[in-house]
Design a protein around this motif. Sequence first.
Motif, PDB file in Angstrom:
ATOM      1  N   LEU A  31      -1.190  -3.543   7.660  1.00  7.15           N
ATOM      2  CA  LEU A  31       0.250  -3.500   7.892  1.00  7.15           C
ATOM      3  C   LEU A  31       0.961  -4.219   6.750  1.00  7.15           C
ATOM      4  N   ILE A  32       1.816  -3.499   6.063  1.00  9.52           N
ATOM      5  CA  ILE A  32       2.562  -4.071   4.939  1.00  9.52           C
ATOM      6  C   ILE A  32       3.952  -4.453   5.437  1.00  9.52           C
ATOM      7  N   PRO A  33       4.253  -5.750   5.520  1.00  7.87           N
ATOM      8  CA  PRO A  33       5.562  -6.167   6.060  1.00  7.87           C
ATOM      9  C   PRO A  33       6.717  -5.774   5.143  1.00  7.87           C
ATOM     10  N   LEU A  34       7.780  -5.266   5.769  1.00  4.81           N
ATOM     11  CA  LEU A  34       9.001  -4.937   5.034  1.00  4.81           C
ATOM     12  C   LEU A  34      10.100  -5.948   5.308  1.00  4.81           C
ATOM     13  N   GLY A  35       9.885  -6.750   6.321  1.00  8.30           N
ATOM     14  CA  GLY A  35      10.883  -7.734   6.723  1.00  8.30           C
ATOM     15  C   GLY A  35      10.404  -8.418   7.979  1.00  8.30           C
ATOM     16  N   PRO A  36      11.250  -9.204   8.623  1.00  2.15           N
ATOM     17  CA  PRO A  36      10.845  -9.938   9.811  1.00  2.15           C
ATOM     18  C   PRO A  36      10.507  -9.049  11.003  1.00  2.15           C
ATOM     19  N   ALA A  37      11.033  -7.814  11.036  1.00  3.89           N
ATOM     20  CA  ALA A  37      10.818  -6.964  12.212  1.00  3.89           C
ATOM     21  C   ALA A  37      10.309  -5.571  11.860  1.00  3.89           C
ATOM     22  N   ALA A  38       9.884  -5.361  10.639  1.00  4.30           N
ATOM     23  CA  ALA A  38       9.457  -4.017  10.241  1.00  4.30           C
ATOM     24  C   ALA A  38       8.248  -4.092   9.317  1.00  4.30           C
ATOM     25  N   SER A  39       7.410  -3.080   9.402  1.00  5.57           N
ATOM     26  CA  SER A  39       6.229  -2.998   8.538  1.00  5.57           C
ATOM     27  C   SER A  39       5.793  -1.548   8.453  1.00  5.57           C
ATOM     28  N   ILE A  40       5.029  -1.224   7.413  1.00  5.77           N
ATOM     29  CA  ILE A  40       4.457   0.113   7.297  1.00  5.77           C
ATOM     30  C   ILE A  40       2.945  -0.013   7.373  1.00  5.77           C
ATOM     31  N   THR A  41       2.304   1.017   7.867  1.00  6.35           N
ATOM     32  CA  THR A  41       0.858   0.978   8.044  1.00  6.35           C
ATOM     33  C   THR A  41       0.143   1.848   7.019  1.00  6.35           C
ATOM     34  N   ILE A  42      -1.022   1.373   6.593  1.00  8.89           N
ATOM     35  CA  ILE A  42      -1.899   2.192   5.749  1.00  8.89           C
ATOM     36  C   ILE A  42      -3.248   2.383   6.439  1.00  8.89           C
ATOM     37  N   LEU A  43      -3.282   2.095   7.746  1.00 10.05           N
ATOM     38  CA  LEU A  43      -4.530   2.199   8.507  1.00 10.05           C
ATOM     39  C   LEU A  43      -5.072   3.625   8.553  1.00 10.05           C
ATOM     40  N   HIS A  44      -4.195   4.602   8.396  1.00 11.62           N
ATOM     41  CA  HIS A  44      -4.617   5.991   8.477  1.00 11.62           C
ATOM     42  C   HIS A  44      -5.177   6.518   7.148  1.00 11.62           C
ATOM     43  N   VAL A  45      -4.973   5.772   6.071  1.00 12.72           N
ATOM     44  CA  VAL A  45      -5.378   6.242   4.740  1.00 12.72           C
ATOM     45  C   VAL A  45      -6.890   6.504   4.653  1.00 12.72           C
ATOM     46  N   PRO A  46      -7.761   5.648   5.219  1.00  5.62           N
ATOM     47  CA  PRO A  46      -9.195   5.961   5.166  1.00  5.62           C
ATOM     48  C   PRO A  46      -9.554   7.301   5.809  1.00  5.62           C
ATOM     49  N   ILE A  47      -8.779   7.735   6.787  1.00  4.60           N
ATOM     50  CA  ILE A  47      -9.034   9.047   7.403  1.00  4.60           C
ATOM     51  C   ILE A  47      -8.771  10.156   6.385  1.00  4.60           C
ATOM     52  N   ILE A  48      -7.694  10.014   5.643  1.00  4.80           N
ATOM     53  CA  ILE A  48      -7.358  11.013   4.618  1.00  4.80           C
ATOM     54  C   ILE A  48      -8.420  11.022   3.522  1.00  4.80           C
ATOM     55  N   LEU A  49      -8.845   9.835   3.107  1.00  9.98           N
ATOM     56  CA  LEU A  49      -9.895   9.753   2.086  1.00  9.98           C
ATOM     57  C   LEU A  49     -11.199  10.356   2.592  1.00  9.98           C
ATOM     58  N   ALA A  50     -11.502  10.129   3.863  1.00  5.97           N
ATOM     59  CA  ALA A  50     -12.710  10.713   4.453  1.00  5.97           C
ATOM     60  C   ALA A  50     -12.642  12.235   4.409  1.00  5.97           C
ATOM     61  N   ALA A  51     -11.469  12.781   4.732  1.00  4.83           N
ATOM     62  CA  ALA A  51     -11.290  14.238   4.723  1.00  4.83           C
ATOM     63  C   ALA A  51     -11.492  14.804   3.323  1.00  4.83           C
ATOM     64  N   SER A  58     -16.558  13.749   8.841  1.00  4.41           N
ATOM     65  CA  SER A  58     -16.208  12.375   8.496  1.00  4.41           C
ATOM     66  C   SER A  58     -14.761  12.075   8.870  1.00  4.41           C
ATOM     67  N   ALA A  59     -13.867  13.017   8.617  1.00  2.97           N
ATOM     68  CA  ALA A  59     -12.455  12.822   8.944  1.00  2.97           C
ATOM     69  C   ALA A  59     -12.254  12.690  10.446  1.00  2.97           C
ATOM     70  N   LEU A  60     -12.932  13.515  11.218  1.00  2.00           N
ATOM     71  CA  LEU A  60     -12.821  13.447  12.677  1.00  2.00           C
ATOM     72  C   LEU A  60     -13.380  12.130  13.209  1.00  2.00           C
ATOM     73  N   PHE A  61     -14.505  11.692  12.634  1.00  2.00           N
ATOM     74  CA  PHE A  61     -15.134  10.454  13.105  1.00  2.00           C
ATOM     75  C   PHE A  61     -14.244   9.242  12.796  1.00  2.00           C
ATOM     76  N   THR A  62     -13.767   9.147  11.563  1.00  2.00           N
ATOM     77  CA  THR A  62     -12.914   8.006  11.208  1.00  2.00           C
ATOM     78  C   THR A  62     -11.605   8.043  11.995  1.00  2.00           C
TER      79      THR A  62
END
Length: 202
Positions: A31-51, A58-62
């Motif tokens: 989670l990359i914080p953008l401020g005190p109440a907001a953030s963006i996630t990159i948790l899904h990126v490994p799924i894309i890389l797996a695909a 691999s994509a389905l498993f991840t």
Amino acid sequence: MNNTLTRNKKIALTAALSALIIVLGITKLGLIPLGPAASITILHVPIILAACLAGLPSALFTGAVFGIMSLIQAAMSPSGVLDPLFVNPLISVLPRILLGLIAWALWKLFNSIPKMSKIASAGITAFLSTVCHTLLVIGCLYLFQGAAAREGMGGAGYFAVIGMLAPQAALEAVAATIICTAVFAGLYISSKRKSKLSSDKS
């Protein structure tokens, strides 16, 4: 650039990317914080890389790993008003598995375009897949827990929520694009170096 992997290497890569999802999720480094109440996630990126790197299984498993981790975290330590809804696997697991399928399909589609590099294909796949991820998660929330989701969002409907989340989703898509493009650029440079070393030895 040749990124064809053997079966054993695909299994190892799948395990490594799955472990990365778990580490990023547990430590909150995904989670990359953008401020005190907001953030963006990159948790899904490994799924894309797996695909892109290891294929559909691999994509389905991840994707399933991400979804199950999301479900467990929602059940054990809910931190937001919508978190209890993610205990439902149709909301936490299903959209992440579908993300794996979509990322793989987009990767295959763009790779079929003549003269399009794998680096460009990876970047476009990452951007569109991330947008789809947002649409899928919110879509499943409203499809399977419509009343509770609407109440948690202050009465806002699906399209209103998508509109509110559009800036954050765009930033997540850009972040995913940068990461996936960088990974494939690194692979391209690495393959070029290996080719040069092989030619020098011959």
